[in-house]
Design an enzyme around this catalytic site. Structure first.
Site, short mmCIF file in Angstrom:
data_model
loop_
_atom_site.label_atom_id
_atom_site.label_comp_id
_atom_site.label_asym_id
_atom_site.label_seq_id
_atom_site.Cartn_x
_atom_site.Cartn_y
_atom_site.Cartn_z
N MET A 1 0.83 -1.21 0.00
CA MET A 1 0.00 0.00 0.00
C MET A 1 0.86 1.25 0.00
O MET A 1 1.79 1.37 0.79
CB MET A 1 -0.91 -0.04 1.24
CG MET A 1 -1.82 1.14 1.36
SD MET A 1 -2.96 1.25 -0.06
CE MET A 1 -3.09 3.04 -0.19
N GLU B 1 4.51 0.69 -5.85
CA GLU B 1 4.10 1.56 -4.74
C GLU B 1 4.86 2.87 -4.78
O GLU B 1 4.30 3.93 -4.52
CB GLU B 1 4.30 0.86 -3.39
CG GLU B 1 3.62 -0.50 -3.26
CD GLU B 1 2.16 -0.54 -3.67
OE1 GLU B 1 1.47 0.48 -3.55
OE2 GLU B 1 1.72 -1.61 -4.14
N1 TRP Z 1 -3.33 0.60 -3.64
C1 TRP Z 1 -2.81 -0.72 -3.39
C2 TRP Z 1 -1.96 -1.02 -4.61
O1 TRP Z 1 -0.93 -0.50 -4.77
C3 TRP Z 1 -3.91 -1.73 -3.24
C4 TRP Z 1 -4.24 -2.18 -1.87
C5 TRP Z 1 -3.41 -2.48 -0.89
C6 TRP Z 1 -5.54 -2.49 -1.38
N2 TRP Z 1 -4.10 -2.95 0.20
C7 TRP Z 1 -5.39 -2.95 -0.09
C8 TRP Z 1 -6.80 -2.42 -1.90
C9 TRP Z 1 -6.49 -3.37 0.68
C10 TRP Z 1 -7.90 -2.81 -1.15
C11 TRP Z 1 -7.73 -3.28 0.14
O2 TRP Z 1 -2.33 -1.70 -5.52
ZN ZN Z 2 -1.47 0.17 -6.91
#
Ligand code: TRP
Ligand code: ZN
Length: 885
Positions: free
Chosen positions: A269, A304
């Protein structure tokens, strides 16, 4: 569980927020049996939202409200209203401050959304809508705020306290506690908030940006993993450099942190300045992680990091725009990997994955456009369509505009929208404005779901010396969309003469040829292109580099495919010709099996693969890719009705025949590569990945011969390899072999040696879960009792149950339905523990339309049973109900 939230949300209902939050001041007091969150929100009426002072409606779930103040005035129960998902109150002026205190329970949060504990550490996951489980807030991405965060915890157990931005103050408290305050100077939506508290070690490095700023880089892990972070650190520095060189994007804070956690729903994330990663996407060293894992770490670190611009500096207005950041960022990370290693191999891997999994999604009950127009639970829309097809859409824009105009467009996009929350339309507009091209029709890729079918036919006119290609496009109906309008389909192509030379390409009406490989834009339902000056009938090489995510059909015969395998100048299409040849041969075998005939392998496949194996000048990774027959999942996807047994039998038969016919060249390549591996230290680079992948696929074929010298070699590789790539491949080969004694010994040795390394144990579970030999379900049942297994850890669920249901098709689709019953049981249990994981796990059951009527009935019965099993999460409810509809 389901609240008023599980109503369907529509894009057409989007409205700007009534209020904005200029500043967010958070204080966390972390304890073992609860945590307290104090939030001070400095708010104002949104000038774009009209007149008057409507009610302020804050999101909040599973929060115990302890105190609420409006402009320092304590609110009593009559002053606000509270439901299980919202807190409403009435502001009395344009600008005001809301203070709230809530109690939450990270220690018992098994959903891994919001604030939770992974092992002994506290961490957060807020995307998409997890922040509302931390405090009352306007939890939507178009509300961007400046955050200050203070974290207080017991010092001994949580020496490291982190949040977004820069550390500005810290100190001790009585009772053995301490605190730290972080300030993020960039406005951000709540989904990018992060907090970590734990006993962590870090590896520190630095990066000097293109404008000569020093950035401190820190990767935090649990102490026992400190020897496994160098690869992620190197990947991070390469990513930072690449984004400067290719997109002109510089990092913007003085510090960039990554934290590895063991319990995480996804890969990682992109929280501002504080990325939180699944440990599987950070930790890698030769002894414990495969080549594939090394490449995944590199790609996810890059992904990321790239979000800092494509996602954070410019974010999404609403969650319907998710592919704005995800599709773009996947495109960016795939180009980074292509530039870092082998472009052709990366493309082959991505396309094989897309065609097997995204095409299946696009043909199933959850099919949705790259920009969906409705959802019930946004967590269900982190899909292959948003990510992978979204990336393909960006790649097509890149192909249509060319690299210079694409870069002009991305520069304009970042400049125009820095600090804003925007839409896919805004992105396309920037590309149009920078390039002068009209992308109106192209935008159908964002709004129409389903995989287009592109049929191509040819005509040669010897007298006129013209060669014409006629294209006919169509797109199947998907849920809610019966009629589709024509797409803009960029078709990269070339024409080969009888010697395999590329012809100069001059279209009717052009005065001069324009190269030997060019891109045609197919924009109509039916369209013909005429090439002139063609002196003999050529062989077309179509959709080079997989220039559009479509199902292409051209009536190649097998001799033509063998010719393309050897002569096409486009590496991707050489592989693709081999795949099409394999598909034709396998489909013939499937038919023979269904008619009860003896299986007979077309020897042309043997000849084609022998030619490749004997040519030592070829890229070894390409040879390995060409040797990999299309998988059972892909054969399922391209079947009208998938015959599980016939597909499995045909593919296994072909593998055995190839192994027997090609034993000598396979053995030669295996031995040569194994010798090199023995004397070469592990390097995570393309040439080394290539050597090991050819070595390992050769071993998997060779073992089918059941010859004693192969068994000896395999056991030697298992026991003596100095890296996980060779060791795990040998283990998998043993597990899939009939050599029970050696297999049992190897599994026991491996588990004993790696019992303290959960990521390696995941591999151990996966290898067994994927074994196609009879008794697969019983083995999985038994492994669930293993002490290293737990349903609470998503990596374990994916490694054992996910691998079984997705990769062990012959066992999962057992004719008696026991595989389906097993999966439904796990979904029902997980629904209460972790809805996101439960809902992802059930995807294989939603594909029931692909199978014969007996399996359809069994699969639907399990979906019905899940539906009737009690209180379902919105995640599981949405997927089950849509797949039964
Ligand atoms: N934005 C994250 C990525 O780089 C996706 C993501 C990470 C996510 N943890 C999550 C989406 C939990 C939904 C729930 O792709
Ligand atoms: Zn992403």
């Amino acid at each position: 569980m389901r609240t008023e939230q599980s109503k369907t949300i529509y894009l057409k209902d989007y409205q700007v927020p009534d209020y904005l939050i200029d500043e967010t001041h958070l204080t966390f007091e972390l304890f073992e049996d609860h945590s307290l969150v104090h939030a001070q929100l400095v708010m104002r009426r949104n000038p774009e939202a009209g007149a008057g002072l409507p009610k302020l409606v804050l999101d909040g779930q599973q929060l115990e409200l302890l105190e609420l103040k409006l402009d320092d005035r304590e609110l009593g129960e009559g002053d606000y209203s509270l439901t299980d998902s919202h807190l409403s109150l009435q502001p009395t002026q344009d600008r005001f401050v809301v203070d709230s205190s809530v109690r939450i329970h990270p220690e018992s949060n098994t959903a891994l959304e919001g604030l939770y504990k992974s092992g002994t550490m506290f961490c957060t996951q807020c995307e998409a809508e997890g922040f509302r489980k931390i405090t009352f807030y306007l939890d939507r991405p178009d509300v961007m705020s400046k955050f200050t965060t203070t974290v207080s915890a017991e010092q001994h157990a949580y020496p490291v306290l982190l949040s977004n931005g820069n550390p500005i103050a810290s100190g001790g408290e009585e009772g053995g506690r301490h605190w730290a305050t972080w300030e993020d100077p960039f406005k951000k939506p709540a989904y990018l908030f992060a907090l970590v508290a734990g006993d962590l070690w870090c590896v520190e490095d630095s990066f000097t940006t293109m404008s000569s700023r020093e950035v401190a880089l820190r990767i935090y892990v649990e102490p026992e993993n400190i020897d496994k972070v160098q690869h992620a650190m190197d990947s991070l520095k390469r990513s930072m450099k690449w984004d400067e060189e290719v997109y002109g994007r510089e990092y913007d804070l003085d510090i960039f942190m990554i934290v590895a956690v063991n319990d995480f729903n996804m890969g990682a994330m992109e929280n501002k300045g504080l990325n939180i990663f699944n440990s599987s996407c950070v930790l890698a060293k030769a002894e414990t992680a495969t080549d594939a894992a090394h490449q995944r770490v590199e790609a996810v670190v890059a992904h990321e990091y790239f979000h800092n611009w494509s996602g954070n500096r410019v974010t999404c207005r609403d969650w319907f725009q998710l592919s704005l950041k995800e599709g773009f960022t996947v495109f960016r990370d795939s180009e980074f990997s292509a530039d870092t290693h082998s472009r052709t191999v990366k493309r082959i891997e991505d396309v094989a994955y897309l065609r097997t999994h995204q095409f299946a999604e696009d043909a199933g009950p959850m099919a949705h456009p790259v920009r969906p127009d409705a959802y019930m639970e946004i967590s269900n829309f982190y899909t292959l369509t948003i990510y992978e097809k979204g990336s393909e859409v960006l790649r097509m824009i890149h192909t249509l505009l060319g690299p210079e105009l694409f870069r002009k467009g991305s520069d304009l996009y970042f400049e125009r929208h820095d600090g804003q929350a925007v839409t896919c339309d805004d992105f396309v507009k920037a590309m149009e404005d920078a390039s002068g091209q009209d992308l109106t029709q192209f935008k159908r890729w964002y709004t129409q779901a389903g995989t287009p079918r592109l049929e191509v036919s040819e005509a040669y006119d010897a007298a006129a010396q013209t060669y014409s290609l006629s294209f006919r496009q169509s797109c199947p109906a998907t849920p809610g969309q019966s009629e589709k309008l024509p797409f803009v389909i960029p078709v990269a192509l070339g024409l080969l003469d009888a010697q395999g030379n590329e012809l100069a390409l001059r279209l009717q009406g052009e005065s001069a040829a324009q190269g030997t490989s060019r891109v045609l834009s197919v924009t109509e339902a039916e369209q013909t292109f005429i090439f002139e000056g063609i002196t003999a009938k050529p062989l077309p090489s179509l959709l080079r580099g997989f220039s559009a995510p479509v199902k292409l059909h051209f009536p190649y015969d097998r001799d033509q495919l063998m010719f393309l395998m050897q002569h096409d100048s486009d590496g991707f299409n050489r592989w693709e010709a081999g795949q099409q040849l394999s598909v034709q041969v396998l489909q013939e075998l499937i038919g023979q099996h269904q008619r009860g005939e003896a299986l007979v392998l077309d020897q042309r496949l043997v000849t084609a693969l022998r030619t490749l194996l004997e040519d030592e000048s070829l890229d070894q990774a390409m040879v390995a890719e060409m040797l990999s027959l299309p998988g059972e999942a892909y054969l399922t996807e391209i079947s009208e009705v998938a015959d599980v047994e016939a597909i499995h039998a045909a593919r296994e038969f072909a593998r055995k025949e190839l192994a027997a016919a090609l034993f000598a060249p396979l053995w030669a390549r295996y031995q040569a590569n194994r010798e090199t591996s023995k004397t070469t230290p592990y390097v995570a680079e393309a040439a080394h990945f290539a050597r090991r992948s050819l070595q390992n696929i050769a071993l998997s074929y060779l073992m089918l011969s059941e010859k004693p010298e192969v068994l000896v070699a395999c056991v030697d590789q298992f026991e003596n390899a100095d890296n996980m790539t060779e060791r795990l491949a040998a283990l998998a080969v043993l597990v899939n072999s009939p050599f029970q004694a050696e297999q049992g010994k190897a599994l026991a040795m491996f588990a004993d040696f790696f019992k303290d390394n959960p990521l390696v144990m995941d591999q151990w579970f996966s290898v067994q879960a994927g074994c196609p030999l009879p008794g697969g379900l019983e083995r999985v049942h038994a492994l669930m009792q293993h002490e290293a297994f737990t349903l609470k850890n998503p990596n374990k669920v994916r490694a054992l149950i996910g691998a079984f249901a997705n990769q062990n098709l012959i066992n999962f689709h057992r004719a008696d339905g026991a595989g389906y019953r097993f999966l439904a049981d796990q979904v029902i249990t997980l629904n209460a523990l972790n809805p996101q994981i439960a809902s992802r796990l059930l995807a294989p059951l939603t594909r029931w339309r692909k199978y014969g009527s007996a399996r359809q009935a069994l699969m639907k019965a399990e979906l019905e049973r899940i539906l009737a099993s009690g209180e379902l999460s919105s995640d599981v409810y949405e997927v089950v109900s849509k797949s039964l509809a």
